[in-house]
Design an enzyme around this catalytic site. Structure first.
Site, PDB file in Angstrom:
ATOM      1  N   HIS A 181     -21.248   0.611  -4.575  1.00  0.00           N
ATOM      2  CA  HIS A 181     -21.519   1.380  -5.551  1.00  0.00           C
ATOM      3  C   HIS A 181     -22.101   3.045  -4.769  1.00  0.00           C
ATOM      4  O   HIS A 181     -22.954   2.903  -3.798  1.00  0.00           O
ATOM      5  CB  HIS A 181     -22.420   1.255  -6.542  1.00  0.00           C
ATOM      6  CG  HIS A 181     -22.740   2.250  -7.623  1.00  0.00           C
ATOM      7  ND1 HIS A 181     -21.456   2.609  -8.417  1.00  0.00           N
ATOM      8  CD2 HIS A 181     -23.746   3.349  -7.661  1.00  0.00           C
ATOM      9  CE1 HIS A 181     -22.157   3.652  -9.253  1.00  0.00           C
ATOM     10  NE2 HIS A 181     -23.186   4.072  -8.942  1.00  0.00           N
ATOM     11  N   ARG A 222     -27.441  11.042 -22.565  1.00  0.00           N
ATOM     12  CA  ARG A 222     -28.227  11.895 -21.060  1.00  0.00           C
ATOM     13  C   ARG A 222     -27.607  12.846 -20.743  1.00  0.00           C
ATOM     14  O   ARG A 222     -28.306  13.964 -20.438  1.00  0.00           O
ATOM     15  CB  ARG A 222     -28.506  10.968 -20.296  1.00  0.00           C
ATOM     16  CG  ARG A 222     -29.672   9.799 -20.679  1.00  0.00           C
ATOM     17  CD  ARG A 222     -29.557   8.641 -19.555  1.00  0.00           C
ATOM     18  NE  ARG A 222     -29.595   9.127 -18.213  1.00  0.00           N
ATOM     19  CZ  ARG A 222     -29.121   8.406 -17.320  1.00  0.00           C
ATOM     20  NH1 ARG A 222     -28.429   7.405 -17.177  1.00  0.00           N
ATOM     21  NH2 ARG A 222     -29.353   9.030 -16.159  1.00  0.00           N
TER      22      ARG A 222
HETATM   23  N1  URA Z   1     -24.046   7.121 -12.249  1.00  0.00           N
HETATM   24  C1  URA Z   1     -24.225   6.050 -13.324  1.00  0.00           C
HETATM   25  O1  URA Z   1     -23.476   5.279 -13.616  1.00  0.00           O
HETATM   26  N2  URA Z   1     -25.377   6.342 -14.122  1.00  0.00           N
HETATM   27  C2  URA Z   1     -26.056   7.361 -13.999  1.00  0.00           C
HETATM   28  O2  URA Z   1     -27.399   7.614 -14.701  1.00  0.00           O
HETATM   29  C3  URA Z   1     -26.017   8.344 -12.611  1.00  0.00           C
HETATM   30  C4  URA Z   1     -24.793   8.023 -11.916  1.00  0.00           C
END
Ligand code: URA
Length: 435
Positions: free
Chosen positions: A83, A169
């Site tokens: 990731h 968010r």
């Molecule tokens: N990538 C995500 O999946 N979540 C986050 O909060 C920030 C980047």
């Protein structure tokens, strides 16, 4: 029974939440007994007051518990994913997934779309005619079983609370919080049924994390959460001040990835890809040293096995596999391609990733709202790289556009993005640290 406002007040006052409180709150939000405004208030309290490591781990588990775990038990090879926290020109996943698979790692990769200036792996792959990113979980596992690698979008069954919370968010100023980012990333990754995970935490102008201390804290938190869940996690911290590679823009990055898989590797993009892939191998094959793993990655590249996995993955996901042989014919092309020349001689000492990301966004290659459509054809190619010496008149980059007004605005943004100097810059590794 919980009283949501008491939990919000507790966090607002800087106190530590219990596992039960966090579970109940996230579960209530997922089931819609807790409304968005209370979740937003808690997210802001977490943003302002932070969370202990234990709270962050509980939050990760609570978000995972709102969905299911991918059943990878039918896969015989060890299962691992990578990731990245996102950057400009970051096409590492497109190259790494097939290379790791060619080295005996099963890679069920669940990726995201680009938002703001950072690109998204799904948008890039969707430049390939027919390529489906909306496979079911069963289809995803079947493609991995057949080809070794599959790259798809998030399904509604894996950590659904995260998708909802991330949207909230995004509009409440609570994205850049280390506990919230940690839980958001790790709940998705830990739902993939992995045996190991590699994280590429980006730091710099073109990344979420602008300073090294923050990037380190995020990386440490994610590694610790993974270990707490009995999953080996390694993290690299890599520089994202300049774009990765010479192409930025969706179809252009697919073409660049195919060229890489044909052996045309160079620079920082190859350094990050090679190191992340080798780390995936060492985590899943503990008897293999990092040096041996790097050699395996080089062999998978130069033998063409990585490209073959990419071709089979595209075919299995209903894309046109001939894209590997005729990318220019099969990928979308912009109507206008302009070479922008240097006006003096010099060494390339800086390329501003943030300005390049903004320029591609303005061209239509990125989105400012998650529901926006994007133009897969536009972007930048042939971008000069830090450390190259160029002469006046040599192209700094090629601009691919479909609208002349957008092209003008992009060129303005790029006016000062590339800095030439009188001497060669100090050569630096793009990888700053390993955890
Ligand atoms: N990538 C995500 O999946 N979540 C986050 O909060 C920030 C980047």
């Amino acid at each position: 029974m919980i009283i949501p406002q008491w939990i919000i007040e507790k966090k607002r006052d800087g106190l530590e939440l219990s596992r039960d409180e966090i579970n109940a709150f996230i579960d209530g939000y997922h089931r819609e007994t807790i409304p968005d405004y209370q979740m937003a208030a808690l997210a802001m309290a977490i943003y302002l007051k932070g969370m202990s490591f234990e709270e962050t781990a509980f939050l990760t588990e609570a978000m995972m518990a709102t969905g299911q775990k991918l059943d990878t038990s039918s896969l015989t090879l060890p299962v691992c994913d990578k990731h990245s926290t996102g950057g400009i020109g970051d096409k590492v996943s497109l190259i790494l997934g097939p290379l790791a698979a060619a080295c005996g790692v099963a890679v069920p990769m669940i990726s995201g779309r680009g938002l703001g200036i950072t690109g998204g792996t799904l948008d890039k792959l969707e430049s390939i005619p027919g390529y489906r990113t909306d496979l079911s979980e069963e289809e995803l596992v079947e493609v991995v079983r057949k080809t070794g690698c599959c790259i798809v979008g998030q399904t509604s069954r894996l950590a659904p609370a995260d998708k909802k919370l991330y949207g909230l968010r995004d509009v409440t100023g609570t994205v850049p919080s280390i506990p919230l980012i940690t839980a958001s990333i790790m709940c998705k990754k830990m739902s993939e049924g992995l045996q190991a995970l590699v994280l590429d935490v980006k730091v710099g102008r073109g990344a979420f994390m602008k300073d090294l201390d923050q990037a380190r804290e995020l990386a440490r938190n994610m590694v610790r959460v993974g270990r707490q869940m009995n999953t080996p996690v390694a993290a690299l911290i890599s520089r994202m001040d300049a774009p990765l590679g010479r192409c930025i823009g969706n179809a252009l990055e697919v073409k660049e990835s195919i060229d890489f898989l044909k052996g045309g590797v160079e620079g920082a993009l190859w350094e990050v890809t090679r190191e992340c892939t080798a780390t995936m191998i060492t985590l899943t094959h503990p008897d293999t040293s990092i040096e041996q793993a790097r050699t395996q990655v080089d062999e998978a590249l130069h033998s063409g096995r990585g490209l073959e996995v990419f071709r089979e993955m595209v075919r299995a996901q209903q894309g046109d596999p001939d894209v590997c042989d005729h990318p220019d014919r099969l990928l979308p092309q912009a109507s206008d391609i302009e070479e922008i020349p240097a006006t003096s001689d010099g060494w390339v000492v800086d390329v501003d990733a943030d300005a390049v990301g903004r320029a591609v966004l303005v061209l239509g290659g990125g989105r400012t709202r998650s529901e926006e459509n994007i133009d897969h054809a536009v972007g930048i190619s042939h971008l000069v790289q830090i450390g190259e010496h160029i002469h006046s008149g040599h192209p700094l980059y090629h601009l691919h556009s479909n609208h002349s007004d957008r092209a003008e605005k992009a060129k303005e943004l790029l006016d000062n993005a590339i800095t030439l100097g009188d001497s060669a810059p100090k050569s630096e590794s793009v990888i700053i640290e390993r955890l």
